[in-house]
Design an enzyme around this catalytic site. Sequence first.
Site, PDB file in Angstrom:
ATOM      1  N   HIS A  84       0.826  -1.214   0.000  1.00 34.98           N
ATOM      2  CA  HIS A  84       0.000   0.000   0.000  1.00 34.98           C
ATOM      3  C   HIS A  84       0.860   1.264   0.000  1.00 34.98           C
ATOM      4  O   HIS A  84       0.379   2.329  -0.362  1.00 34.98           O
ATOM      5  CB  HIS A  84      -1.065  -0.016   1.103  1.00 34.98           C
ATOM      6  CG  HIS A  84      -0.610   0.349   2.483  1.00 34.98           C
ATOM      7  ND1 HIS A  84      -0.339  -0.583   3.465  1.00 34.98           N
ATOM      8  CD2 HIS A  84      -0.406   1.545   3.069  1.00 34.98           C
ATOM      9  CE1 HIS A  84       0.003   0.023   4.575  1.00 34.98           C
ATOM     10  NE2 HIS A  84      -0.015   1.324   4.373  1.00 34.98           N
ATOM     11  N   ASP A 205       1.186  -7.646   2.314  1.00 30.18           N
ATOM     12  CA  ASP A 205       1.320  -6.208   2.053  1.00 30.18           C
ATOM     13  C   ASP A 205       2.795  -5.790   1.911  1.00 30.18           C
ATOM     14  O   ASP A 205       3.351  -5.126   2.777  1.00 30.18           O
ATOM     15  CB  ASP A 205       0.636  -5.433   3.188  1.00 30.18           C
ATOM     16  CG  ASP A 205       0.316  -4.003   2.790  1.00 30.18           C
ATOM     17  OD1 ASP A 205       0.858  -3.515   1.781  1.00 30.18           O
ATOM     18  OD2 ASP A 205      -0.471  -3.361   3.517  1.00 30.18           O
ATOM     19  N   SER A 620       3.900   2.214   8.547  1.00 35.49           N
ATOM     20  CA  SER A 620       3.705   1.250   7.466  1.00 35.49           C
ATOM     21  C   SER A 620       5.012   1.029   6.732  1.00 35.49           C
ATOM     22  O   SER A 620       5.686   1.983   6.357  1.00 35.49           O
ATOM     23  CB  SER A 620       2.661   1.754   6.482  1.00 35.49           C
ATOM     24  OG  SER A 620       1.397   1.377   6.913  1.00 35.49           O
TER      25      SER A 620
HETATM   26  N1  ARG Z   1      -4.822   0.520   7.664  1.00 32.58           N
HETATM   27  C1  ARG Z   1      -3.532   0.593   7.033  1.00 32.58           C
HETATM   28  C2  ARG Z   1      -2.970   2.006   7.176  1.00 32.58           C
HETATM   29  O1  ARG Z   1      -3.448   2.748   7.955  1.00 32.58           O
HETATM   30  C3  ARG Z   1      -3.567   0.128   5.620  1.00 32.58           C
HETATM   31  C4  ARG Z   1      -4.231   1.041   4.654  1.00 32.58           C
HETATM   32  C5  ARG Z   1      -4.219   0.599   3.231  1.00 32.58           C
HETATM   33  N2  ARG Z   1      -5.153  -0.463   2.969  1.00 32.58           N
HETATM   34  C6  ARG Z   1      -6.476  -0.288   2.668  1.00 32.58           C
HETATM   35  N3  ARG Z   1      -7.239  -1.347   2.470  1.00 32.58           N
HETATM   36  N4  ARG Z   1      -7.035   0.892   2.543  1.00 32.58           N
HETATM   37  O2  ARG Z   1      -2.416   2.661   6.352  1.00 32.58           O
HETATM   38  N1  GLU Z   2      -1.316   1.394   7.723  1.00 34.31           N
HETATM   39  C1  GLU Z   2      -0.691   2.436   8.496  1.00 34.31           C
HETATM   40  C2  GLU Z   2       0.289   3.268   7.683  1.00 34.31           C
HETATM   41  O1  GLU Z   2       0.105   3.471   6.511  1.00 34.31           O
HETATM   42  C3  GLU Z   2      -0.050   1.849   9.685  1.00 34.31           C
HETATM   43  C4  GLU Z   2      -1.122   1.420  10.551  1.00 34.31           C
HETATM   44  C5  GLU Z   2      -1.237   2.276  11.771  1.00 34.31           C
HETATM   45  O2  GLU Z   2      -1.857   3.348  11.717  1.00 34.31           O
HETATM   46  O3  GLU Z   2      -0.699   1.810  12.756  1.00 34.31           O
HETATM   47  O4  GLU Z   2       1.212   3.828   8.190  1.00 34.31           O
END
Ligand code: ARG
Ligand code: GLU
Length: 684
Positions: A84, A205, A620
């Site tokens: 991502h 990921d 991330s």
């Molecule tokens: N929750 C993760 C973060 O905060 C992954 C986000 C990307 N994935 C998604 N399905 N939107 O960035």
């Molecule tokens: N998916 C998040 C990011 O893009 C990390 C997840 C979180 O917020 O801990 O940094």
Amino acid sequence: MIKRLLFCAIACITFSTATADEGMWLPSLIKERIKDMRKMGFKLKADDIYSDKKASLKDAVMQFGGGCTGEFISPEGLLLTNHHCGYASIQKLSSVEHDYLTDGYWAKSRSEELHVPGLTISLLEKMEDVTDRIAAGESKEDIIARAIKGKGYRASIEPMYYGNQHYLFVYRVYSDVRLVGAPPSSIGKFGGDTDNWIWPRHTGDFSMFRVYADANNEPADYSIENVPYRPKRYLPISTKGVEEGDFTMIYGFPGNTQEYVTADAVKYVTEVSNPMKIALRTIRLDIISEAQSKDVATRIAYAAKHANIANAWKKWQGESLGLERLGTTDKKIAYEQEFAAWAAGNPKYSTLLDSMHFAYEKSIPGYFARELFNESIGGIEAFQFAYWMYMKNQGEKKFPADEQAKGRKRYLKDYNVQIDRAIAARMIKEFMTRMPKEEIPQQLSEAVENMGGAEAFAAYIFGNTKLLSTYPLTKDEIAADPMVQFASWMAPLVKKNRGYTYRNLSNVPTIEKWYREYMQALREWDKERAFYPDANFTLRVAYGTVTGYENVDGEYHTHLTSLDGIIAKDNPEIYDYNIPQALRDIYARKDYGRWGIMKNGSPTVPVCFLASNHTSGGNSGSPVINGKGELVGINFDRTWRSTMSDIEFDPAICRNISVDIRYVMFVIDRIGQASYLFEEMDVR
Ligand code: ARG
Ligand code: GLU
């Protein structure tokens, strides 16, 4: 009295001693934590983590793009980050004939590695406490200028503890970064938004890039003459796996936390800001999802936009629930009462909390107006474009076609006017009902009233704008365009709101200045508490252990998922759960080679694991490092119930989610057929 004591009992337990897992520590001060880390299983020394004299783990870690972390895994500049995090780059390199998002990509040789225009990585050269230098009268500009020693240098001074301390960060920025490999989205984004923030998780990921430099290993613009960058340090890869209780360290760039804020700030989040943002995004997402469900092309066009809107939307819901469950506001109130009792005897701090409270009252309306505007009218794509056109069209200067084309490309990418018009009708209405009357621009109130409502007004501006259909437009046409006029009415409000453009409410300067004193006072008063500065996208160390957690009463979530779980979710009918046929075939043959493990008595492949590290957005792509300094995973998410850790960390429930490095290797090997990449790595 009893109530207060009771509150204190709770508050003092929660706030007085940082547990091993809470905290995002400054690497240059990690010697203060190293004993604790070693007790938990870390085998290396403080200067293996950070040193500005010799190569250390910090040299293997980087800022990837503008909001992620990455890590070197070979002496030839090969790096890992999340899928991502690489998503926009992979998308940029894709076309209808070469759809690397859908199919994945693997460079079969160095010459097939694809340069990503605009993508940079930043390597931290050093960090330094410059608080004393600033106090002695040196200007920040001078300190920064002195730190910049040549091409590719970037330096900044970042406040810690609301500006009680200042740190200089000096980076080398490399701009020749090339895509080496990425799994298909059906692996890299497996589970999509459905599984986002959720455990059990099965997302592969990860994506892989390589940094290039000039012949002297210095940053250089893209050129075929460039050679792979040779990092001072890279991470060896452990294929031994992780067990419950194993030490883990996350080394990366968390973006934003607010662990020390008072009850007023928590109340703003839970009672005002999150409910508004969640409600408005629910409306937008419903409109987009409905259009997506009716048309495949729309589903694809709006996939990234939907994912973006949904990511924070889902997080805020988890955060609000978590803060409520922890009773964070009440605990903060109790904590502040105890503090006030102490501060009453101290003229320096006796009126501090009142001053803070007053500052919040004064700033909340303005801060809320900015947030409301951003989430409502600011979410209309045509409005964003119109606003940009309006600004560019100011003054006498020509507005040439190619300039206009840039804006169209940026704001009308994958655009669907039906979706946007439906969103506009609802968002204008929401803006007008939620905004105090006197703050609504008069032209807008009048136009909406004259036309008989927000829906009619939206229909009018969308029906009559030339912005979406005609290009290029003359300066006069732009000025007279109804969408642009709408933008012009909002301009004074946007300008006024700009005074509130700070990461959090508590960072508004009239509030933040009190936090400088408050932090000093807390350190004098709450002597047991281990303080670490809030995250601000500077390099941090978090450490914890691999561990599951009790999700609901009596239901334990174990720490490791496997390929069996992917197969259980696999469903060709559901986009998020439709895996590549190759993965089904491998599963059918149970042909896992060196990546296989035994789980519950049968062979499988490990996929994701949980640990108790304190992480946040920006982490991330961060390496998950074991006690021996080896890479065991890549961090990519938190569980939904732990997202309140940006405000209060609960060691019982807060877990970060990582993709197991063995799954990464398995996918490279068995799905990507790219095991030649292992040759340059140190796979143990
Ligand atoms: N929750 C993760 C973060 O905060 C992954 C986000 C990307 N994935 C998604 N399905 N939107 O960035
Ligand atoms: N998916 C998040 C990011 O893009 C990390 C997840 C979180 O917020 O801990 O940094």
